[in-house]
Design an enzyme around this catalytic site. Structure first.
Site, PDB file in Angstrom:
ATOM      1  N   LYS A  99       0.822  -1.214   0.000  1.00  0.00           N
ATOM      2  CA  LYS A  99       0.000   0.000   0.000  1.00  0.00           C
ATOM      3  C   LYS A  99       0.862   1.272   0.000  1.00  0.00           C
ATOM      4  O   LYS A  99       0.445   2.301  -0.519  1.00  0.00           O
ATOM      5  CB  LYS A  99      -0.946   0.000   1.202  1.00  0.00           C
ATOM      6  CG  LYS A  99      -1.972  -1.137   1.189  1.00  0.00           C
ATOM      7  CD  LYS A  99      -3.046  -0.956   0.140  1.00  0.00           C
ATOM      8  CE  LYS A  99      -4.077  -2.090   0.175  1.00  0.00           C
ATOM      9  NZ  LYS A  99      -5.015  -2.038  -0.955  1.00  0.00           N
ATOM     10  N   GLU A 121     -10.133   5.583   2.627  1.00  0.00           N
ATOM     11  CA  GLU A 121     -10.921   4.465   3.129  1.00  0.00           C
ATOM     12  C   GLU A 121      -9.935   3.335   3.405  1.00  0.00           C
ATOM     13  O   GLU A 121      -8.859   3.304   2.826  1.00  0.00           O
ATOM     14  CB  GLU A 121     -11.952   4.024   2.090  1.00  0.00           C
ATOM     15  CG  GLU A 121     -11.442   3.041   1.014  1.00  0.00           C
ATOM     16  CD  GLU A 121     -10.385   3.613   0.094  1.00  0.00           C
ATOM     17  OE1 GLU A 121     -10.315   4.850  -0.041  1.00  0.00           O
ATOM     18  OE2 GLU A 121      -9.602   2.821  -0.479  1.00  0.00           O
ATOM     19  N   SER A 388       1.826  -9.693  -0.657  1.00  0.00           N
ATOM     20  CA  SER A 388       1.472  -8.269  -0.642  1.00  0.00           C
ATOM     21  C   SER A 388       1.647  -7.604   0.715  1.00  0.00           C
ATOM     22  O   SER A 388       1.789  -6.392   0.802  1.00  0.00           O
ATOM     23  CB  SER A 388       0.033  -8.093  -1.126  1.00  0.00           C
ATOM     24  OG  SER A 388      -0.846  -8.892  -0.347  1.00  0.00           O
TER      25      SER A 388
HETATM   26  C1  PLP Z   1      -1.670  -7.010   2.472  1.00  0.00           C
HETATM   27  C2  PLP Z   1      -2.809  -6.724   1.571  1.00  0.00           C
HETATM   28  N1  PLP Z   1      -2.914  -7.395   0.411  1.00  0.00           N
HETATM   29  C3  PLP Z   1      -3.923  -7.174  -0.433  1.00  0.00           C
HETATM   30  C4  PLP Z   1      -4.915  -6.272  -0.150  1.00  0.00           C
HETATM   31  C5  PLP Z   1      -6.045  -6.108  -1.120  1.00  0.00           C
HETATM   32  O1  PLP Z   1      -6.039  -4.899  -1.792  1.00  0.00           O
HETATM   33  P1  PLP Z   1      -5.619  -4.820  -3.303  1.00  0.00           P
HETATM   34  O2  PLP Z   1      -6.433  -5.803  -4.036  1.00  0.00           O
HETATM   35  O3  PLP Z   1      -5.912  -3.415  -3.683  1.00  0.00           O
HETATM   36  O4  PLP Z   1      -4.186  -5.124  -3.389  1.00  0.00           O
HETATM   37  C6  PLP Z   1      -4.855  -5.536   1.040  1.00  0.00           C
HETATM   38  C7  PLP Z   1      -5.898  -4.544   1.360  1.00  0.00           C
HETATM   39  O5  PLP Z   1      -6.062  -4.072   2.410  1.00  0.00           O
HETATM   40  C8  PLP Z   1      -3.766  -5.778   1.910  1.00  0.00           C
HETATM   41  O6  PLP Z   1      -3.677  -5.124   3.073  1.00  0.00           O
END
Ligand code: PLP
Lengths: 406, 279
Positions: A99, A121, A388
């Site tokens: 993020k 948000e 992620s």
């Molecule tokens: C660690 C992590 N991965 C994935 C996501 C999913 O969001 P996005 O699909 O935008 O990557 C989030 C959302 O809060 C997240 O915190």
């Protein structure tokens, strides 16, 4: 649904109206339309400004810790006995997830536009934390909207945001999750049009957000592509990422879209299964509709009312998805498949045990797909999974699922 | 092609008074009560009816209209039923213009062509769709105009002179000026600023300019009606309904009567607007 013709390149969207095929667009109230046009003007200037790029690059390196590593997950690979699995380590970034990539880019835009106040948000709280972080760093007051359910299940992140000086508003409409938080953020924006920058946390919303968020997140895929070429001398066979709104996924996917030999898989939250309504697999089980400024696949009933959905992972608990994913689904370039809550929990625990890495529950969905398919692949094949984020924020949820109190 | 809206506006112009435009949520709290409320509106002095189409995610609405939509949905309201409500109303009243107001997704899912045909057949005269700015005119606005239904656009304080022509381009019926930047139910903006904005819009168009968002009392209706061609009241009406719904959903008084009392007062406001001493 007719399958759109495969384009020469999958990397040219959106068009000037902000459309990816029939998806995307600018479905917003008139009050916001001039603001969105203004954002677009500044974004178009910024993306071609070397000074903007240099400042972002500098922050990415020295503040966020980029490039993130591409790590050969040997423990998991040996355990599964199939394809070589690499993790793209977005969990190692400052604030613990991908993020921050988007937040650094957008805070520089906000500064450039002379805005005075940041709103955001958040679902899992990772975007809220990253927003609060960059707001603190650049001296903006920050207001974060978070569903009441999520405030409860992501307590550590709520506290982090407060420490960082952000004001967190718990939103109790709907199921109190990401969709409701986004509604409330939009209501704030419509009210505070003069000085407020809306820092959207995923590759969704009205044009130009899906494009600019993708551009800020594409650093993931650009690096991963280069790193795998360096480490393996070739491109991977499969790349995988979890899809909430779709920002980490589009960030990894986009630089690979025209590498047609690379299979691309997006993982949706299958919750308790697709038979009922307790899931968030909008592309597997929803249909196109209009919400939050764009047309995209949505979970909705026959009357066009949006459903709340469910996922164990707050970051995937959203009944829609960014419009570019909807287009990639319909063109057939990317496969989107669901992973159940239980499968994600198992992958969470497995990764912790065999890799010594506690993944975010969102990322655990992507890993769960690897757990399923890696054993069916050859040992000479390569798979990249987007890790992620880190899972510290999820330990309460997981403990509860395991019947423990911490 | 003239619609009931055009005819009603022309008539009121001849009478020298502004229109009272009343919003309520179709199906709130249930179909039958809501139809009673709708029938009570013209009798109490409403000139144009805005029939709300409930939506699960009303991004431009405050808590009162959010709650009204949820009450309606919970009691089974759908877009098809909201259309039927207009049809039922038309059995007794073929004069009062009806404008449907809401968000795009339920219409998109119903199917734009099918919706326009059914709306026309149900006696709908105009549409206000909050999340369709002029940039998205191909979606519904152009087909609606072709079908003979007015597409009433919102102009807002952020719509500057440069943008106004684009907003006005395919607008018909009237222009709805949103008195403030904000959601429905917020406090009324500084009325002198609203006055200036109405003048500004009128310098770009011959269409009637009506003002909404934040108007709750007869006094406010009167002061806005002094210069606007119409005054829109929504949240106050929705609140009048909410106020007579008890904790278990049991009604403590007749909602249609409660609405009629409020609207009668508001209609006195618009009927005396132009008699009031100039401010
Ligand atoms: C660690 C992590 N991965 C994935 C996501 C999913 O969001 P996005 O699909 O935008 O990557 C989030 C959302 O809060 C997240 O915190």
């Amino acid at each position: 649904m007719n399958k759109p013709l495969a384009p020469n390149s999958f990397r040219t969207g959106p068009d000037e109206q902000g459309m990816f095929g029939i998806f995307g667009g600018r479905f917003v109230a008139e009050t916001l339309m001039p603001l969105i046009l203004d954002l677009q003007k500044h974004w178009d200037e910024a993306k071609n400004d070397p000074a903007f790029k240099a400042e972002l690059q500098n922050l990415s390196t020295h503040y966020a810790g980029r490039p993130s590593k591409l790590y050969f997950a040997e423990g998991l690979t040996n355990h599964l006995g199939g394809a070589k699995i690499y993790f793209k380590r977005e969990d190692l970034n400052h604030t613990g997830s991908h993020k921050i990539n988007n937040c650094l880019g957008q805070i520089l835009l906000a500064k450039r536009m002379g805005k005075k106040r940041i709103i955001a948000e958040t679902g899992a709280g990772q975007h809220g934390v990253a927003s609060a972080t960059v707001a603190a760093r650049f001296g903006f007051p920050c207001f974060v909207y978070m569903g009441a359910t999520d405030v409860e299940r992501q307590k550590p992140n709520v506290f982090r945001m407060k420490l960082l000086g952000a004001e967190v508003t718990a939103v109790s409409s709907g199921h109190g999750t990401l969709k409701d938080a986004m509604n409330e953020a939009l209501r704030d924006w419509v009210t505070n049009v003069e000085d407020t920058y809306y820092l959207i946390g995923t590759a969704a919303g009205p044009h130009p957000y899906p494009e600019l968020v993708r551009e800020f997140q594409s650093v993931i895929g650009i690096e991963a592509r280069q790193q795998i070429l360096e480490q393996e001398g070739r491109l991977p066979d499969v790349i995988v990422a979890a899809v909430g709104g779709g920002s980490n996924a589009i960030g990894l996917f986009h630089p690979f879209l025209d590498d047609t030999d690379v299979k691309i898989v997006g993982i949706e939250a299958g919750g308790h299964g697709l038979d009922g309504i307790e899931h968030c697999a909008s592309m597997s089980a929803g249909k196109p509709g209009v919400l939050h400024g764009n047309r995209t696949y949505l979970l909705q009933n026959a009357d066009g009312q949006i459903m709340d959905g469910h996922s164990i992972s707050a970051g995937l608990d959203y009944p829609g998805v960014g419009p570019e994913h909807s287009w990639l689904r319909d063109t057939g370039r990317v496969d989107y498949v669901p992973i159940l809550d239980d499968e994600a929990l198992d992958a969470f625990q497995l990764t912790t045990k065999v890799e010594g890495i506690i993944p975010a529950l969102e990322s655990a969905h992507a890993i769960a797909h690897a757990v399923k398919v890696a054993p069916t692949m050859g040992k000479d094949q390569i798979m990249i999974v987007n890790l992620s984020g880190r899972g510290d924020k999820d330990v309460h949820t997981v403990a509860k699922m395991m019947g423990m109190e911490i | 092609m003239t619609t009931r809206i055009d005819r009603r506006m022309a008539k009121l112009k001849a009478e020298g008074r502004p229109a009272l435009i009343t919003y309520f949520m179709g199906g709130d709290p249930d179909y039958d009560t809501s139809l009673d409320i709708m029938k009570a509106l013209p009798k109490a002095g409403s000139d144009i009816i805005e029939l709300g189409m409930p939506f699960s995610d009303p991004m431009a609405d405050g808590p009162a209209i959010q709650a009204a939509g949820l009450r309606a949905l919970k009691n089974g309201q759908t877009l098809a039923k909201t259309l039927k409500m207009a049809q039922d109303f038309r059995v007794h009243d073929d004069e009062t213009p009806i404008v449907m107001m809401g968000y795009y997704n339920p219409i998109y899912i119903y199917g734009v062509d099918r919706f326009l045909a059914d709306a026309k057949a149900s006696g709908i005269d105009g549409l206000i769709v909050v999340d369709l700015p002029p940039e998205m005119d191909e979606e519904l606005c152009i087909p609606a105009v072709k079908a003979g239904i007015n597409f009433i656009r919102l102009a807002t304080p952020t719509t500057d002179d440069q943008r106004l022509p684009k907003v006005l381009e395919n607008t018909s019926g009237f222009v709805y000026y949103v008195s403030m930047t904000g959601i429905t139910g917020s406090a009324l903006a500084d009325t002198t600023k609203v006055d200036a904005a109405v003048k500004r819009i009128k310098s770009h168009t011959d269409l009637p300019v009506c003002v909404g968002f934040g108007v709750k009392t007869a006094e406010q209706a009167r002061s806005i009606g002094a210069y606007a061609d119409g005054v829109v009241v929504g949240t106050a009406i929705v609140n009048a309904i909410a106020n007579v719904i008890g904790p278990q959903g049991r009604m403590t008084a007749n909602p249609a009567d409660a609405v009629a009392t409020l609207v009668t007062g508001l209609s006195q406001g618009v009927r005396t607007a132009r008699l009031a001493p100039a401010q």
